[in-house]
Design an enzyme around this catalytic site. Structure first.
Site, PDB file in Angstrom:
ATOM      1  N   ASP A  48       0.849  -1.196   0.000  1.00 11.92           N
ATOM      2  CA  ASP A  48       0.000   0.000   0.000  1.00 11.92           C
ATOM      3  C   ASP A  48       0.884   1.246   0.000  1.00 11.92           C
ATOM      4  OD1 ASP A  48      -2.124   1.738   0.161  1.00 11.92           O
ATOM      5  OD2 ASP A  48      -2.593   1.285   2.243  1.00 11.92           O
ATOM      6  N   CYS A  88      -3.737   4.767  -4.734  1.00  9.98           N
ATOM      7  CA  CYS A  88      -4.698   5.871  -4.795  1.00  9.98           C
ATOM      8  C   CYS A  88      -4.357   6.812  -5.949  1.00  9.98           C
ATOM      9  CB  CYS A  88      -4.750   6.630  -3.479  1.00  9.98           C
ATOM     10  SG  CYS A  88      -3.154   7.287  -2.983  1.00  9.98           S
TER      11      CYS A  88
END
Length: 89
Positions: A48, A88
């Protein structure tokens, strides 16, 4: 972040799997390279990284970085394991 790690540890405890889980906060590329050198392998790797492409002009650089990160992370996954990559960007 430390709050995210605390939450993950808490969830592992209440789900009875804390003894089988490890959580690491580190610069991702350093951690991946150190783990590869040490010969570590994991059943599950969750990658992540932070936003690498805040704008269109950053896409080429971000793609290259995402490939580098995913290539290294894949090498850490045991056969039959799972790599989960979040982004993202």
């Amino acid at each position: 972040s430390e709050p995210a790690l605390q939450l993950a540890r808490h969830n592992a405890r209440i789900n009875g799997v804390a003894d089988r889980m490890t959580f690491h906060k580190a610069q991702v590329i350093d951690f991946l390279q150190d783990s590869l050198r040490a010969g570590r392998r994991y059943d599950v790797v969750i990658l992540d990284p932070p936003k690498l492409a805040p704008s269109r002009k950053d896409l080429d650089r971000a793609r290259s970085k995402y490939r580098q990160l995913n290539r290294a992370a894949l090498q850490l996954v045991r056969p039959g394991g799972l790599l989960l990559t979040c982004t993202c960007s």
